[in-house]
Write a protein that holds these residues in place. Structure first.
Motif, mmCIF file in Angstrom:
data_model
loop_
_atom_site.group_PDB
_atom_site.id
_atom_site.type_symbol
_atom_site.label_atom_id
_atom_site.label_comp_id
_atom_site.label_asym_id
_atom_site.label_seq_id
_atom_site.Cartn_x
_atom_site.Cartn_y
_atom_site.Cartn_z
ATOM 1 N N MET A 1 0.856 -1.187 0.000
ATOM 2 C CA MET A 1 0.000 0.000 0.000
ATOM 3 C C MET A 1 0.889 1.232 0.000
ATOM 4 S SD MET A 1 -2.648 1.260 2.939
ATOM 5 C CE MET A 1 -3.521 -0.257 2.986
ATOM 6 N N LYS A 2 0.985 1.895 -1.129
ATOM 7 C CA LYS A 2 1.801 3.089 -1.193
ATOM 8 C C LYS A 2 1.105 4.093 -2.084
ATOM 9 C CE LYS A 2 6.480 4.776 -2.028
ATOM 10 N NZ LYS A 2 7.844 4.452 -2.453
ATOM 11 N N ALA A 3 0.250 4.886 -1.477
ATOM 12 C CA ALA A 3 -0.504 5.867 -2.236
ATOM 13 C C ALA A 3 0.313 7.144 -2.355
ATOM 14 C CB ALA A 3 -1.827 6.167 -1.529
ATOM 15 N N PRO A 4 0.079 7.929 -3.393
ATOM 16 C CA PRO A 4 0.807 9.176 -3.531
ATOM 17 C C PRO A 4 0.407 10.157 -2.447
ATOM 18 C CG PRO A 4 -0.968 9.056 -5.127
ATOM 19 C CD PRO A 4 -0.870 7.702 -4.478
ATOM 20 N N VAL A 5 1.378 10.919 -1.961
ATOM 21 C CA VAL A 5 1.086 11.946 -0.980
ATOM 22 C C VAL A 5 0.654 13.192 -1.719
ATOM 23 C CG1 VAL A 5 2.073 13.460 0.752
ATOM 24 C CG2 VAL A 5 2.691 11.049 0.730
ATOM 25 N N ARG A 6 -0.530 13.684 -1.361
ATOM 26 C CA ARG A 6 -1.040 14.882 -1.983
ATOM 27 C C ARG A 6 -1.281 15.922 -0.911
ATOM 28 N NH1 ARG A 6 -6.279 12.933 -4.383
ATOM 29 N NH2 ARG A 6 -6.107 11.401 -2.728
ATOM 30 N N VAL A 42 -1.708 4.136 7.965
ATOM 31 C CA VAL A 42 -1.178 2.794 7.689
ATOM 32 C C VAL A 42 -0.786 2.091 8.982
ATOM 33 C CG1 VAL A 42 0.607 1.478 6.488
ATOM 34 C CG2 VAL A 42 -0.416 3.480 5.385
ATOM 35 N N LEU A 43 -0.185 2.813 9.913
ATOM 36 C CA LEU A 43 0.186 2.199 11.193
ATOM 37 C C LEU A 43 -1.035 1.659 11.918
ATOM 38 C CD1 LEU A 43 2.861 4.660 12.679
ATOM 39 C CD2 LEU A 43 3.237 2.555 11.372
ATOM 40 N N ALA A 44 -2.157 2.358 11.791
ATOM 41 C CA ALA A 44 -3.369 1.956 12.509
ATOM 42 C C ALA A 44 -4.145 0.853 11.811
ATOM 43 C CB ALA A 44 -4.278 3.167 12.714
ATOM 44 N N GLY A 45 -3.984 0.711 10.490
ATOM 45 C CA GLY A 45 -4.836 -0.244 9.799
ATOM 46 C C GLY A 45 -4.197 -1.066 8.712
ATOM 47 N N GLY A 46 -2.916 -0.861 8.442
ATOM 48 C CA GLY A 46 -2.256 -1.589 7.369
ATOM 49 C C GLY A 46 -1.713 -2.932 7.800
ATOM 50 N N SER A 47 -1.379 -3.755 6.808
ATOM 51 C CA SER A 47 -0.726 -5.036 7.087
ATOM 52 C C SER A 47 0.742 -4.785 7.455
ATOM 53 C CB SER A 47 -0.789 -5.933 5.849
ATOM 54 O OG SER A 47 -0.010 -5.375 4.795
ATOM 55 N N GLU A 48 1.422 -5.830 7.896
ATOM 56 C CA GLU A 48 2.821 -5.664 8.262
ATOM 57 C C GLU A 48 3.657 -5.207 7.071
ATOM 58 O OE1 GLU A 48 4.718 -8.769 10.407
ATOM 59 O OE2 GLU A 48 3.099 -9.000 11.864
ATOM 60 N N SER A 49 3.393 -5.764 5.915
ATOM 61 C CA SER A 49 4.157 -5.352 4.735
ATOM 62 C C SER A 49 3.839 -3.915 4.355
ATOM 63 C CB SER A 49 3.858 -6.290 3.563
ATOM 64 O OG SER A 49 2.492 -6.243 3.206
ATOM 65 N N GLN A 50 2.589 -3.512 4.488
ATOM 66 C CA GLN A 50 2.216 -2.131 4.194
ATOM 67 C C GLN A 50 2.854 -1.159 5.184
ATOM 68 O OE1 GLN A 50 -1.972 -2.793 4.333
ATOM 69 N NE2 GLN A 50 -2.138 -3.275 2.151
ATOM 70 N N ARG A 52 5.721 -1.630 6.702
ATOM 71 C CA ARG A 52 7.142 -1.532 6.338
ATOM 72 C C ARG A 52 7.345 -0.559 5.184
ATOM 73 N NH1 ARG A 52 7.227 -7.107 7.586
ATOM 74 N NH2 ARG A 52 6.751 -7.682 5.426
ATOM 75 N N VAL A 53 6.502 -0.669 4.167
ATOM 76 C CA VAL A 53 6.617 0.235 3.013
ATOM 77 C C VAL A 53 6.387 1.683 3.444
ATOM 78 C CG1 VAL A 53 5.556 0.899 0.828
ATOM 79 C CG2 VAL A 53 6.022 -1.506 1.300
ATOM 80 N N ALA A 54 5.368 1.903 4.263
ATOM 81 C CA ALA A 54 5.045 3.265 4.694
ATOM 82 C C ALA A 54 6.163 3.863 5.534
ATOM 83 C CB ALA A 54 3.739 3.266 5.478
ATOM 84 N N LEU A 55 6.759 3.074 6.419
ATOM 85 C CA LEU A 55 7.858 3.571 7.241
ATOM 86 C C LEU A 55 9.094 3.861 6.389
ATOM 87 C CD1 LEU A 55 7.459 1.276 10.363
ATOM 88 C CD2 LEU A 55 7.237 3.770 10.342
ATOM 89 N N ALA A 56 9.384 2.978 5.452
ATOM 90 C CA ALA A 56 10.530 3.210 4.566
ATOM 91 C C ALA A 56 10.330 4.493 3.767
ATOM 92 C CB ALA A 56 10.724 2.020 3.632
ATOM 93 N N ASP A 57 9.075 4.762 3.411
ATOM 94 C CA ASP A 57 8.766 5.916 2.577
ATOM 95 C C ASP A 57 8.987 7.242 3.298
ATOM 96 O OD1 ASP A 57 7.795 6.869 0.017
ATOM 97 O OD2 ASP A 57 6.005 7.522 1.076
ATOM 98 N N VAL A 58 8.915 7.262 4.638
ATOM 99 C CA VAL A 58 9.077 8.534 5.355
ATOM 100 C C VAL A 58 10.502 8.758 5.839
ATOM 101 C CG1 VAL A 58 6.662 8.603 6.078
ATOM 102 C CG2 VAL A 58 8.363 7.563 7.600
ATOM 103 N N TRP A 90 10.706 0.671 12.430
ATOM 104 C CA TRP A 90 11.262 2.022 12.275
ATOM 105 C C TRP A 90 12.723 2.065 12.690
ATOM 106 C CZ3 TRP A 90 11.286 6.226 9.813
ATOM 107 C CH2 TRP A 90 11.820 7.413 10.332
ATOM 108 N N ARG A 91 13.081 1.414 13.780
ATOM 109 C CA ARG A 91 14.496 1.380 14.198
ATOM 110 C C ARG A 91 15.347 0.707 13.128
ATOM 111 N NH1 ARG A 91 13.901 5.358 16.887
ATOM 112 N NH2 ARG A 91 12.588 5.229 18.737
ATOM 113 N N ARG A 92 14.826 -0.356 12.558
ATOM 114 C CA ARG A 92 15.586 -1.099 11.552
ATOM 115 C C ARG A 92 15.732 -0.309 10.258
ATOM 116 N NH1 ARG A 92 14.594 -4.296 7.242
ATOM 117 N NH2 ARG A 92 12.322 -4.096 7.450
ATOM 118 N N LEU A 93 14.639 0.285 9.803
ATOM 119 C CA LEU A 93 14.644 0.955 8.510
ATOM 120 C C LEU A 93 15.354 2.308 8.547
ATOM 121 C CD1 LEU A 93 10.964 0.168 7.503
ATOM 122 C CD2 LEU A 93 13.002 -0.657 6.303
#
Length: 228
Positions: A1-6, A42-50, A52-58, A90-93
């Motif tokens: 899950m990686k939606a564009p930030v608008r 995403v933290l509140a409702g995403g899957s574990e993989s989602q 990870r993607v969201a944290l990497a993205d920030v 987050w610590r890992r990424l």
């Protein structure tokens, strides 16, 4: 899950204007805040993989202390397991170690109570007294925990202003389909200093993460908050 930030204005600088309560006013949704709001959802409702993607993205896009704070407040709205898993990723990424001490902890009980009452009153405005009566009627412990734990210990922490916290709470409530709490925190975001356009932009940011029916329902709820 990686939606564009608008955002309402993607070229706008970070806006931090003191409001009458000594907090921050957000007349527009800057890109950093937009990314933070999306992460909160995403933290509140995403899957574990989602997650990870969201944290990497920030990483490198959102200041580290803001990410820490949104992870910490996630436990209030999505449970301790999600907060723990997000912190671990987050610590890992990010490669950013946890601080040796919590420099922003509010440990003294009286201070927690006072800050909690002030923050909760800001969020709920004229509905604050009725809220306290209603929650106490559900259980006195819930009333005490709401004020001391939720609004005092967590949402009054200094590193992230209340306006941005409330936008992140809106995101968490929306993705969890908690309409009653979403309604309250849409009001709360306005009370905390976010402009109408800023809240609308935050809802747009998280819309790609939601079901179409939820988006339509939340837009209707937001219209009712605005009295339209």
């Amino acid at each position: 899950m990686k939606a564009p930030v608008r955002a309402a204005d993607e070229t706008a600088p970070l806006s931090m204007t003191p409001n009458v309560a000594g907090g921050i006013m957000l007349p527009s949704l800057d890109m950093e805040t937009a990314a933070l709001v999306q992460l909160a959802a995403v933290l509140a409702g995403g899957s574990e993989s989602q997650v990870r993607v969201a944290l990497a993205d920030v990483v490198g896009r959102v200041r580290d202390v803001w990410v820490d704070e949104v992870i910490l407040q996630t436990y209030l709205f999505a449970g301790f397991p999600r907060a723990l898993n997000a912190a671990r990723e987050w610590r890992r990424l990010s490669g950013v170690p946890a601080p040796e001490q919590d420099l922003y902890g509010i440990e003294e009980p009286l201070e927690r109570q006072e800050k909690g009452e002030a923050t909760c009153s800001t969020v709920y405005g004229r509905f604050y007294e009725r809220l306290r009566v209603n929650i106490h009627a559900l259980h006195p412990a819930l009333d005490r925990w709401m004020v001391e734990e939720g609004y005092g210990k967590v949402l009054s922490r200094a590193p992230l202003d209340l306006a941005r916290r409330e936008l992140c709470v809106v995101a968490a409530c929306a993705i969890a389909r908690q309409d009653r709490q979403l309604h309250s925190h849409l009001h709360g975001a306005l009370h905390a200093g976010a402009a109408e356009a800023t809240v609308s932009a935050a809802l747009d940011v998280i819309a790609p993460l939601l079901h179409a029916d939820d988006v339509r329902r939340y837009q209707g709820l937001w219209a009712r908050v605005l009295g339209k």
